[in-house]
Motif scaffolding. Sequence first.
Motif, PDB file in Angstrom:
ATOM      1  N   GLY A  11      34.762  18.075  47.321  1.00 57.20           N
ATOM      2  CA  GLY A  11      33.765  18.726  48.162  1.00 57.20           C
ATOM      3  C   GLY A  11      32.421  18.040  48.146  1.00 57.20           C
ATOM      4  O   GLY A  11      31.660  18.123  49.103  1.00 57.20           O
ATOM      5  N   PHE A 325      33.946  30.992  43.121  1.00 54.72           N
ATOM      6  CA  PHE A 325      32.974  30.916  44.213  1.00 54.72           C
ATOM      7  C   PHE A 325      31.837  29.941  43.903  1.00 54.72           C
ATOM      8  O   PHE A 325      31.176  29.427  44.803  1.00 54.72           O
ATOM      9  CB  PHE A 325      32.420  32.304  44.548  1.00 54.72           C
ATOM     10  CG  PHE A 325      31.423  32.853  43.563  1.00 54.72           C
ATOM     11  CD1 PHE A 325      30.055  32.628  43.720  1.00 54.72           C
ATOM     12  CD2 PHE A 325      31.848  33.614  42.475  1.00 54.72           C
ATOM     13  CE1 PHE A 325      29.141  33.143  42.816  1.00 54.72           C
ATOM     14  CE2 PHE A 325      30.941  34.126  41.567  1.00 54.72           C
ATOM     15  CZ  PHE A 325      29.581  33.891  41.742  1.00 54.72           C
ATOM     16  N   LYS A 328      32.441  26.379  45.417  1.00 57.03           N
ATOM     17  CA  LYS A 328      32.508  26.187  46.864  1.00 57.03           C
ATOM     18  C   LYS A 328      31.244  25.506  47.368  1.00 57.03           C
ATOM     19  O   LYS A 328      30.155  25.741  46.857  1.00 57.03           O
ATOM     20  CB  LYS A 328      32.687  27.544  47.560  1.00 57.03           C
ATOM     21  CG  LYS A 328      34.035  28.204  47.247  1.00 57.03           C
ATOM     22  CD  LYS A 328      34.178  29.523  47.984  1.00 57.03           C
ATOM     23  CE  LYS A 328      35.546  30.167  47.677  1.00 57.03           C
ATOM     24  NZ  LYS A 328      35.700  31.471  48.383  1.00 57.03           N
TER      25      LYS A 328
END
Length: 471
Positions: A11, A325, A328
């Motif tokens: 990411g 979370f 992310k």
Amino acid sequence: MEKNEPGYQQGLKRELKTSQLTMIAMGCAIGTGLFLGSGLAIQTAGPSVLVSYGIGAFIVLLLMGCLAEMTVAHPSSGSFGVIAEKYIHPLAGFLVRYSYWIANVLAVGVEVSAISVYMKYWFPSVPGIVWILVFGAVLLYVNATGVHTFATFEYWFSLIKIGAIICFILLGAYVLFSSSGNRHLGPHNLVDNGGFFPFGWKGTWIAVFISLFSFLGTELIAVTAGEAKDPDTAVPKALKATVFRLSTFYVLTLAVMLMIVPWKLAGGVNNSPFVKVMGILNIPYASGIMNFIILTAALSAMNSQLYASTRMMFSLSKAQFAPAFLGKVSKRGVPLAAVAVSALGIVLAAVVSGIFPSSSYAFMMGISMFGAIFTWLMVFISHLFFRRMWAKKGGRKLPVRMIGFPYLTLLGAVLLAGLMITTWFTDFKILLQFGIPWLLLLGIAYFLLARRNKGVDFKEESKKSENEQFK
């Protein structure tokens, strides 16, 4: 994902250049540790603070040698946390990453506490908590907009303060050489008022601890390696350049300062010794300009530390040591939830500043340093395991290797362990008072987490990821 890039990186974007890596690390290190913390170091050691910073620079040089070798092998945002997990035990990786995270979270609080001190120069009646909240909001925005924005901001602000330090050294040297007949200026200030070692070697050794706070941030290059374009080339170059420049800047700057201002006047944390020097030289508006530059330095360091704590929390999430979370990222490649959690240092600084307005800086520095020194100690220990395993597994030939292995690696570990132990007998005992319960708490949390995630064998997962790195 790249071949040598584990899931810890997924990411994030590789956008950072060598010049940006160097400036980010220097931006993090050249903050209140030099501009404000140096006053505390001078108060503790007197002129022998020059020796203290020399010892601190030597420890960091050893640290960077170990770190450069391991980071080239494993370029990841989890950096030394990932390495400790792979080569020692997942518990070690857990302790390192959370300790480094809390160190930077608290260091953000240290910098923002110092900012509130600097702003009193212009606005003495405004409560420090106002500036903590204002500047905290601004830097949260910068860190939330993307790594390129962060790096650009950090590059230029680092350039400003590095330029200011060079100008300070040149100006100070000019004043010293042109005022050879002035009995108040000159090298004699280094031995007047109690000699070069007014507090003996004990004061010099204690000041080494404060000097390490000044160098905190050099290891950030290892964290940014996960977003570097070419880690094999960029990381070693950036590490060497950072250590050399920081060592030179710190020692020269302090030497010039102490020859202009008697050490008894330069000590303390109520005002920067840099501003005191400008006041003594009677240069129009110089004190205000220097205060602005120092403010910029604190903002820059705070910005880098917020970045570091965010990436470490992101890595913890990817390793299943923190809620999912937090791993992310936004469309711009920024872990926004991790940014928000890492802003706790700003909140803590605001609370401490409100309760202890006159001693918040020293208190925040003391508790933030445990995580940093523990992390550095684990880097040395990890390197001992890394070198043996890398050779055993037939890892690729790395472009950089730590010299003097294992003796210099062990020397670095012994020096850091000695510093940690001796803080118990100083005004910085808060380091161990905070650190020991913190490690116990983390140890309990790790085993509770391991029991909850029975389907995940952390050690087995670590071995699988490790074996992929040698291919």
